[in-house]
Design an enzyme around this catalytic site. Structure first.
Site, PDB file in Angstrom:
ATOM      1  N   LYS A   1     -14.364  31.538 -29.284  1.00 39.54           N
ATOM      2  CA  LYS A   1     -14.758  30.858 -28.144  1.00 39.54           C
ATOM      3  C   LYS A   1     -14.118  31.375 -26.653  1.00 39.54           C
ATOM      4  CE  LYS A   1     -17.167  27.242 -28.090  1.00 39.54           C
ATOM      5  NZ  LYS A   1     -16.996  26.067 -28.168  1.00 39.54           N
TER       6      LYS A   1
ATOM      7  N   LYS B   1      -8.158   4.372   1.515  1.00 37.38           N
ATOM      8  CA  LYS B   1      -7.449   5.588   1.427  1.00 37.38           C
ATOM      9  C   LYS B   1      -7.543   6.445   0.225  1.00 37.38           C
ATOM     10  CE  LYS B   1      -4.273   3.865   4.959  1.00 37.38           C
ATOM     11  NZ  LYS B   1      -4.765   2.572   4.898  1.00 37.38           N
TER      12      LYS B   1
ATOM     13  N   TYR C   1     -10.043  -6.370  12.351  1.00 37.14           N
ATOM     14  CA  TYR C   1      -9.299  -5.938  11.178  1.00 37.14           C
ATOM     15  C   TYR C   1      -9.202  -6.822  10.012  1.00 37.14           C
ATOM     16  CZ  TYR C   1      -5.756  -4.296   7.940  1.00 37.14           C
ATOM     17  OH  TYR C   1      -4.846  -3.706   6.836  1.00 37.14           O
TER      18      TYR C   1
ATOM     19  N   SER D   1     -10.881  27.949 -27.558  1.00 37.25           N
ATOM     20  CA  SER D   1     -10.873  26.856 -28.588  1.00 37.25           C
ATOM     21  C   SER D   1      -9.725  26.744 -29.461  1.00 37.25           C
ATOM     22  CB  SER D   1     -12.151  26.681 -29.314  1.00 37.25           C
ATOM     23  OG  SER D   1     -12.196  26.167 -30.519  1.00 37.25           O
TER      24      SER D   1
ATOM     25  N   THR E   1     -38.285  28.195 -11.401  1.00 36.28           N
ATOM     26  CA  THR E   1     -38.528  26.879 -11.089  1.00 36.28           C
ATOM     27  C   THR E   1     -38.717  25.986 -12.305  1.00 36.28           C
ATOM     28  OG1 THR E   1     -40.940  27.496 -11.048  1.00 36.28           O
ATOM     29  CG2 THR E   1     -39.712  27.668  -8.906  1.00 36.28           C
ATOM     30  N   HIS E   2     -38.480  24.839 -12.351  1.00 36.83           N
ATOM     31  CA  HIS E   2     -38.348  24.124 -13.638  1.00 36.83           C
ATOM     32  C   HIS E   2     -37.780  24.690 -14.742  1.00 36.83           C
ATOM     33  CE1 HIS E   2     -41.816  21.767 -11.666  1.00 36.83           C
ATOM     34  NE2 HIS E   2     -42.182  23.113 -11.122  1.00 36.83           N
TER      35      HIS E   2
ATOM     36  N   SER F   1       0.737  -1.185  -0.077  1.00 38.99           N
ATOM     37  CA  SER F   1       0.031  -0.035  -0.022  1.00 38.99           C
ATOM     38  C   SER F   1       0.873   1.360  -0.115  1.00 38.99           C
ATOM     39  CB  SER F   1      -1.031  -0.207   1.209  1.00 38.99           C
ATOM     40  OG  SER F   1      -0.177  -0.127   2.464  1.00 38.99           O
TER      41      SER F   1
ATOM     42  N   GLU G   1     -17.116  23.518 -15.920  1.00 43.03           N
ATOM     43  CA  GLU G   1     -17.569  22.179 -16.338  1.00 43.03           C
ATOM     44  C   GLU G   1     -16.545  20.974 -15.682  1.00 43.03           C
ATOM     45  OE1 GLU G   1     -18.124  22.640 -20.861  1.00 43.03           O
ATOM     46  OE2 GLU G   1     -16.577  23.858 -20.346  1.00 43.03           O
TER      47      GLU G   1
HETATM   48  N1  ARG Z   1      -0.916  -1.920   5.280  1.00 40.67           N
HETATM   49  C1  ARG Z   1      -1.913  -2.222   6.257  1.00 40.67           C
HETATM   50  C2  ARG Z   1      -3.221  -1.190   5.978  1.00 40.67           C
HETATM   51  O1  ARG Z   1      -3.082  -0.161   5.514  1.00 40.67           O
HETATM   52  C3  ARG Z   1      -1.336  -1.850   7.564  1.00 40.67           C
HETATM   53  C4  ARG Z   1      -2.109  -3.216   8.614  1.00 40.67           C
HETATM   54  C5  ARG Z   1      -1.502  -4.260   8.191  1.00 40.67           C
HETATM   55  N2  ARG Z   1      -2.059  -5.132   9.226  1.00 40.67           N
HETATM   56  C6  ARG Z   1      -1.995  -6.458   9.213  1.00 40.67           C
HETATM   57  N3  ARG Z   1      -2.552  -7.251   9.780  1.00 40.67           N
HETATM   58  N4  ARG Z   1      -1.301  -7.075   7.896  1.00 40.67           N
HETATM   59  O2  ARG Z   1      -4.073  -1.392   6.484  1.00 40.67           O
END
Ligand code: ARG
Length: 467
Positions: free
Chosen positions: A271, A313, A305, A265, A143-144, A11, A278
């Site tokens: 233009k 993320k 977990y 453009s 409206t509309h 990651s 947009e």
């Molecule tokens: N790279 C993992 C994450 O972002 C970290 C946690 C890893 N934990 C594990 N039990 N492998 O979630």
């Protein structure tokens, strides 16, 4: 481990963005381990020293990450150990990457959300500036997408401002709810070491530790909530953008955007394209996608977990960045656009935008509203057939529709009068717009103060940890 397994499970390309927070988390953790006597003071001091050096390297943009290590947490810990030797191995006492990543990400999100609020507030300020200058600028209210009743540009922009104000408030609420520290929950069940979770929570600027260790490592509702905040905000911005696109068309001619914030453009020299508006409208798709990704990833996960959680993320980080940058750009567009007051007024003269007012007039003369509605309908039909506006009708013409219409009707029908009569709380009259402006500014200032306070408080936490 096979190379492909490492590549598949890594990651690092996403969580390297957590580097600073990871170091802060470790600094708080090691100071706590030292104070609680869990590791020897001299080892703790070595670790603190090493972490500070790593932070400095990061700040200088010189931190090199090892792709053979799966994430930022492992990277920083290994770097530390390679710098200070076996003492580095004591940092991970009483914690796990599971509570570590949850903690790091909350800190990241807290900052990112407050930055979003800051930019959304700048956008609101821009809307309020234009509103203030246009308390008398009359335009059709729709409206509309049809002419409905005359309003002011101020009233219209205040609508966007209050709506975005709620978006900003939602970010603040979400941050407040998630501002608890998971660190010390360890893998899932807590730890056997005599740790002090209150101390690490305080050091990292959290209100308090999270209540339950399993919840701490398994839940990402805080991430989903911010993904929603981002989605709602960009949806609301896209509504402004859509109007800017329409209003800048030849057909509307309500506004002209500044050259600095439009594009040309490649083949049509005449233009002037509203690309920023947009693109904000267009990016709504991927930002809403971030929310869908989060909720779908979380669905059906058993406690606690699971590696699925690593996927929490990228989409939300991108969504928050995108909302923040969009708000910043939209504020610039709003502030630099020319608002064509004459054109807005001109179009209110067509389309019988004062028809409701003729009905209201009849009501003041004792005609039931439903009957008045019919009389106005007939008057409008007559006007269309004869190419006239309601205010062009003579007394005699009016009388064929109702004997109740008298000379004072001519004070009633001008759009300015229509606007000023809508003096109900929240209405479009200039007095009401004045009240709304002060309310909006008050809300904005209060939020601004609280966000500034929180940001400064967190800055101070970092300073103390790096001290
Ligand atoms: N790279 C993992 C994450 O972002 C970290 C946690 C890893 N934990 C594990 N039990 N492998 O979630």
């Amino acid at each position: 481990m096979d190379d492909s397994t490492l590549r598949f499970t890594s990651s690092l390309d996403v969580d390297s963005a957590l580097a600073f927070y990871d170091i802060m988390g470790s600094l708080a953790h090691v100071r706590m381990l030292k104070k609680c006597g869990i590791i020897p003071a001299e080892d703790a001091d070595l670790i603190i020293d090493g972490l500070k050096k790593i932070e400095k390297t990061l700040e200088d943009g010189e931190l090199e990450l090892d792709e053979n290590l799966e994430d930022i947490h492992t990277n920083i810990e290994f770097k530390l150990t390679s710098m200070i030797g076996p003492a580095g191995g004591k940092l991970h006492t009483g914690r796990s990457r599971n509570d570590q990543v949850a903690t790091d990400f909350r800190m990241y999100l807290r900052d990112a959300a407050m930055e979003a609020v800051d930019k959304v507030d700048d956008l609101i300020m821009a809307l309020l500036r234009v509103a203030e200058d246009n308390a008398e600028t009359i335009m059709p209210g729709f409206t509309h997408m049809q002419h409905a009743q005359p309003i002011t540009l101020a009233q219209h922009f205040l609508a966007h401002a209050f709506r975005l104000g709620r978006d900003a408030d939602r970010f603040v609420d979400a941050v407040d709810r998630m501002n608890k520290c998971p660190l010390g929950s360890a893998a899932l069940a807590g730890t056997t070491y005599p740790i002090d979770r209150k101390m690490t929570a305080d050091a990292l600027g959290f209100k308090e530790p999270t209540e339950n260790s399993i919840d701490s490592v398994a839940s990402r509702d805080n991430v989903s909530e911010l993904a929603f905040c981002a989605a709602m905000t960009v949806v609301d911005m896209s509504s402004i953008c859509e109007e800017l696109v329409l209003w800048s068309s030849q057909e509307f001619g309500f506004i002209e955007m500044d050259d600095k914030y439009t594009t040309g453009s490649s083949i049509m020299p005449q233009k002037k394209n509203p690309d920023i508006a947009e693109l904000i409208r267009g990016r709504t798709g991927s930002i809403i996608g971030g929310l869908v990704a989060m909720l779908t990833m979380s669905k059906g996960l058993p406690l606690s977990y699971n590696r699925d959680l690593q996927e929490d993320k990228g989409a939300v980080m991108d969504a928050l960045d995108s909302v923040t940058f969009s708000a910043e750009m939209l504020a610039k567009v709003i502030l630099t656009t020319d608002y064509h007051k004459d054109r807005m007024l001109e179009v209110t003269q067509k389309g019988f935008i004062n028809a409701t007012d003729l009905a209201d007039y009849l009501v003041t003369k004792g005609v039931p509203f439903r009957e008045a509605h019919g009389i106005v309908g007939e008057s409008v039909r007559y006007c269309i057939e004869n190419g006239k506006g309601l205010e062009d009708l003579s007394q005699d013409e009016f009388r064929q529709f109702s004997p109740k219409i008298e000379d004072d009707i001519y004070e009633f029908l001008p759009v300015k009068a229509c606007v000023e009569r809508r003096n109900s709380y929240g209405g479009t009259s200039s007095a009401s717009v004045d009240t709304q402006l002060s309310l909006a500014i008050k809300q904005l200032m209060a939020r601004d103060d609280s966000v500034r306070e929180e940001t400064q408080f967190i800055e101070k936490c970092w300073e103390e940890l790096l001290n």
